[in-house]
Design an enzyme around this catalytic site. Sequence first.
Site, PDB file in Angstrom:
ATOM      1  N   LYS A 150     -52.735 -18.211  -7.086  1.00 26.28           N
ATOM      2  CA  LYS A 150     -51.839 -17.125  -7.427  1.00 26.28           C
ATOM      3  C   LYS A 150     -52.182 -15.907  -6.571  1.00 26.28           C
ATOM      4  CE  LYS A 150     -49.524 -18.909 -10.975  1.00 26.28           C
ATOM      5  NZ  LYS A 150     -48.049 -19.030 -11.015  1.00 26.28           N
ATOM      6  N   LYS A 246     -39.396 -27.406 -14.080  1.00 27.92           N
ATOM      7  CA  LYS A 246     -40.085 -27.026 -15.321  1.00 27.92           C
ATOM      8  C   LYS A 246     -39.112 -27.214 -16.479  1.00 27.92           C
ATOM      9  CE  LYS A 246     -43.103 -23.446 -13.316  1.00 27.92           C
ATOM     10  NZ  LYS A 246     -43.354 -21.975 -13.274  1.00 27.92           N
TER      11      LYS A 246
END
Length: 328
Positions: A150, A246
């Site tokens: 990230k 997702k």
Amino acid sequence: MLRGLSIQPRSFPLHSPFRISRGVKTAADVVTVELAQGDCIGRGESVPYARYGESVAAVIAEVESLRDDLCAGMGRDELQARLGPGAARNALDAALWDLESRLMRVSVSSRLAQAPHRPLVTALTVVIDTPQAMEKAAAGIADAGLIKIKVDADDPVARIEAVRRGAPAARLIVDPNESWTIDLLRETQDALVRLKVDLLEQPLPSDADDALRGFTSRIPICADEACHTSSDLSALVGRYQAINIKLDKTGGLTEAWRLLRAAKAQGFEIMVGCMVCSSLGIAPALEIAREAEFIDLDGPLWLASDYPDGVTLQGGMLMPPSPGFWGG
């Protein structure tokens, strides 16, 4: 006919803060749905996400609004028409898949003509921190086959370099969570190649990704926030080379399966991802993960305490839940 519908909010504390470009999470706040028919109970879980205008209260209200229809026998096909993609539909869709399989005594995997579950290599996430802390975190999981980093727009190359030092052999996904500009994307190309990054996930805001049209990236770019359902695919051609599926975006396994088939037919690489959630939220996604080039299902591994019969990490592999946990 259903004899019961239960809708419950639940909060799972995390063992460590989960930092991305748009904020910090210290707990996974989910909505759990149970549908009962006869002696069978089907379960589903979803994660309301503020990025998409969702909240726990709003998702519960959406599910509750369908109580009478569900108890009267509404199935997954009608659910797709009644609710749009998102967390509310995901929780219900998962519970219906689970209930159907238990009533039929046929697993979801068998119904999808899939082989039994097996251990999978999942990405393990290194969240935003100082380069020194990120290097240390990467060193702690250096044996992982795949690491997701990230980053934000604040010196991302230094952070990627730090993770590469900590984990010299791992494959890498870099995820800016929409925080970069097209100029920053151009500037990082050489570094991404030098550091052997395999995939770059949603670098630009989804409403600014037209800048990707005509841009030739040296690293495959994956659509996350820009791709929710199969209807989005046509707009992604020429901008992205991969998509992240997702279930909280697609609104459940039913549409996720449709998206998977359509994306493969159009030549996109497949990543399957998740929100930070429990194993109940991950179990349906495992049906998609078998066909993905990149798997990012470490959400439950961030929980201080998960379901005892849920997924586990063993030897760098994500082990499926115990038989009967979800989906028959």
